[in-house]
Design a protein around this motif. Structure first.
Motif, mmCIF file in Angstrom:
data_model
loop_
_atom_site.group_PDB
_atom_site.id
_atom_site.type_symbol
_atom_site.label_atom_id
_atom_site.label_comp_id
_atom_site.label_asym_id
_atom_site.label_seq_id
_atom_site.Cartn_x
_atom_site.Cartn_y
_atom_site.Cartn_z
ATOM 1 N N ASP A 209 0.682 -1.042 -0.077
ATOM 2 C CA ASP A 209 0.126 0.047 -0.279
ATOM 3 C C ASP A 209 0.832 1.006 -0.019
ATOM 4 O O ASP A 209 1.487 1.725 1.119
ATOM 5 C CB ASP A 209 -0.865 0.239 0.958
ATOM 6 N N ARG A 210 1.117 1.804 -1.371
ATOM 7 C CA ARG A 210 1.982 2.999 -1.240
ATOM 8 C C ARG A 210 1.285 4.173 -0.493
ATOM 9 O O ARG A 210 2.181 5.116 -0.057
ATOM 10 C CB ARG A 210 2.059 3.472 -2.954
ATOM 11 N N GLU A 211 -0.004 4.240 -0.282
ATOM 12 C CA GLU A 211 -0.452 5.439 0.330
ATOM 13 C C GLU A 211 -0.198 5.361 1.725
ATOM 14 O O GLU A 211 -0.206 6.327 2.486
ATOM 15 C CB GLU A 211 -1.983 5.307 0.228
ATOM 16 N N THR B 188 2.796 7.508 1.981
ATOM 17 C CA THR B 188 2.575 8.890 1.633
ATOM 18 C C THR B 188 1.439 9.576 2.883
ATOM 19 O O THR B 188 1.752 10.839 3.029
ATOM 20 C CB THR B 188 1.879 9.129 0.291
ATOM 21 N N ASP B 189 0.755 8.933 3.172
ATOM 22 C CA ASP B 189 -0.298 9.224 4.430
ATOM 23 C C ASP B 189 0.599 9.654 5.610
ATOM 24 O O ASP B 189 0.463 10.916 6.148
ATOM 25 C CB ASP B 189 -1.251 8.212 4.827
ATOM 26 N N GLN C 130 -9.595 11.419 4.302
ATOM 27 C CA GLN C 130 -9.097 10.212 4.129
ATOM 28 C C GLN C 130 -9.762 9.060 4.359
ATOM 29 O O GLN C 130 -10.178 8.129 3.491
ATOM 30 C CB GLN C 130 -7.597 10.016 4.642
ATOM 31 N N ALA D 249 -4.658 3.150 7.007
ATOM 32 C CA ALA D 249 -4.221 1.941 6.017
ATOM 33 C C ALA D 249 -5.051 0.719 6.234
ATOM 34 O O ALA D 249 -5.546 0.210 5.363
ATOM 35 C CB ALA D 249 -2.782 1.734 5.987
ATOM 36 N N ARG E 256 -8.534 1.155 5.118
ATOM 37 C CA ARG E 256 -8.495 1.186 3.586
ATOM 38 C C ARG E 256 -8.728 -0.410 3.327
ATOM 39 O O ARG E 256 -9.214 -0.975 2.351
ATOM 40 C CB ARG E 256 -7.424 1.609 3.093
#
Length: 436
Positions: free
Chosen positions: A22-24, A27-28, A55, A265, A268
């Motif tokens: 999970d790239r986010e 970045t989060d 988010q 995350a 998500r």
């Protein structure tokens, strides 16, 4: 392995792969750090809350639940060495008592580690002095917390309190005074270099702290509720929590952009899978945690009892990097350690277990309500880890290893998977006799 067990394993492995890739998540984490220290009551906190709300809203409706706390504002703070007038590195502890407008001039009494026994042994020498003690690594079985030392100094008649960040080149240490608008003495965190300047015989300082107590302060708790898919457990919830707020000295990266980013995350990852879960998942992002856990305490106290009673477990994420070793602080719930280890094992990892209650994050307020609660933390009993730099100007994203953060998120996912899928969580309510 049975066919059902193999299918369960495959389903979790797929979720774990999603989290690891999970790239986010990263970045989060960086986005939260860019909001700065996020101290409750500041524009930095409000901007971070708005960002987190956006988010979470990608996964379902988000409630902003107003939460009271004992607020405070500092307009000016300084620590001056006398008589040379040298300005020393210092910050006021959150919520501390104020000085007179012109400040207060005091002799300094250095009590080293400054445990309550050491303060008591100093006797009348404490009275009327600025008592100086050492900050300790906060996540250890041997730690004496700053508020314990501050309370002992206040009761002994000290006129002010200075807590020293012991590592040179780091700057001062922050933290909460725990005063919550009540009686107290002026209290500041200072740097190792400031302490060195005050160790000479006859040292004196002028403390100046001006500001205002804000007893009607309000923040928001962000709540995302994701119902489970099975009717027989429709009311039950597993609560995943983290705190957004921090201190103004840096980015509050370890404490607690790591936990907040991991919670997002996990929301998500689990949101599209909740139809297969036996109970629902409630994601809570608190503020005013750094104010002696005030935010989550008031939030829990204000809610209707049936809503509290539906909470089967709290998994609290706070300071998830800074060491590759993770520990579950299980708040005196005897079976929760085994449960946490099984969840970590599902993720291909292990965690240490610390059974006695440690009131050092929001899980403690859930435990006080009788809700099984654990804090997942890195670096427990590792005083050489990067977590020694919490509450200082060094708590920036440079301390955080991306792999450690991802690994912690997957471990938390293993615990959540078990909790959301288990037939019953009632047995987790058993507590050790001393914690009941």
């Amino acid at each position: 392995m049975t066919r059902d067990a193999a299918a369960e394993r495959a389903a979790f492995d797929e979720l774990g792969r999603r989290l690891r890739n999970d790239r986010e998540l990263w970045t989060d984490f960086e986005a939260l750090c860019r909001h700065g220290g996020r101290m409750a009551g500041t524009a930095s906190e409000r901007a971070a809350q708005e960002w987190c709300e956006r988010q979470l809203a990608a996964f379902g409706p988000v409630s902003r639940e107003p939460t009271a706390y004992a607020g405070w504002r500092c307009d000016h703070a300084s620590l001056t060495s006398l008589p040379d007038g040298r300005q020393l590195e210092a910050v006021p502890l959150l919520g501390t008592a104020f000085t007179p407008e012109a400040g207060v001039d005091l002799p300094v009494l250095d009590l080293g580690r400054g445990t309550p026994d050491m303060i008591a042994a100093a006797g009348e020498a404490v009275r009327g002095h600025a008592v100086m003690v050492r900050h300790e690594y906060p996540f250890s079985t041997q730690t004496v917390h700053r508020r314990v030392k501050l309370g002992a100094a206040h009761r002994a008649g000290a006129a002010a309190f200075l807590v020293v960040q012991p590592e040179a080149g780091v700057g001062p240490v922050s933290g909460s005074s725990g005063r919550a608008g009540g009686p107290g003495i002026p209290a500041m965190g200072i740097s190792a270099e400031a302490a060195q300047a005050l160790q000479k015989a006859g040292a004196r300082v002028r403390l100046t702290i001006r500001g205002e107590d804000l007893p009607q302060a309000r923040t928001d708790t962000l709540v995302l509720d994701l119902p489970g898919g099975q009717a027989e457990r429709a009311e039950e919830r597993v609560v995943l929590s983290a705190h957004i707020d921090g201190h103004p000295l840096a980015e509050s990266a370890l404490d607690n952009a790591t936990g907040a980013a991991a919670a997002i995350a996990l929301a998500r990852a689990f949101a599209p899978r909740m139809h297969a879960m036996r109970r629902g998942l409630t994601v809570c992002l608190f503020s005013a945690e750094e104010w002696a856990l005030n935010g989550s305490r008031e939030w829990l106290a204000a809610m209707p009892e049936p809503r509290r009673a539906a909470m089967a477990l709290n998994v609290n994420l706070d300071s998830l990097a800074g060491s590759p070793r993770l520990t579950a602080l299980t708040s005196g719930f005897e079976r929760l350690g085994e449960f946490a280890r099984a969840g970590a094992g599902l993720a291909g990892n292990d965690v240490g277990i610390h059974l006695p209650l440690m009131a050092n994050s929001d899980h403690a307020n859930f435990a006080a309500c009788g809700i099984p609660a654990m804090r997942l933390i890195a670096g427990f009993d590792e005083p050489g880890s990067a977590l020694r730099l919490l509450l200082t100007p060094a708590d920036t994203r440079a301390l955080v290893d991306e792999g450690q953060l991802r690994n912690a998120a997957v471990v938390a996912a293993g615990v959540l998977w078990q909790a959301l899928r288990a037939d019953s969580l009632a047995e987790l309510r058993d507590r050790a006799a001393e914690a009941a």
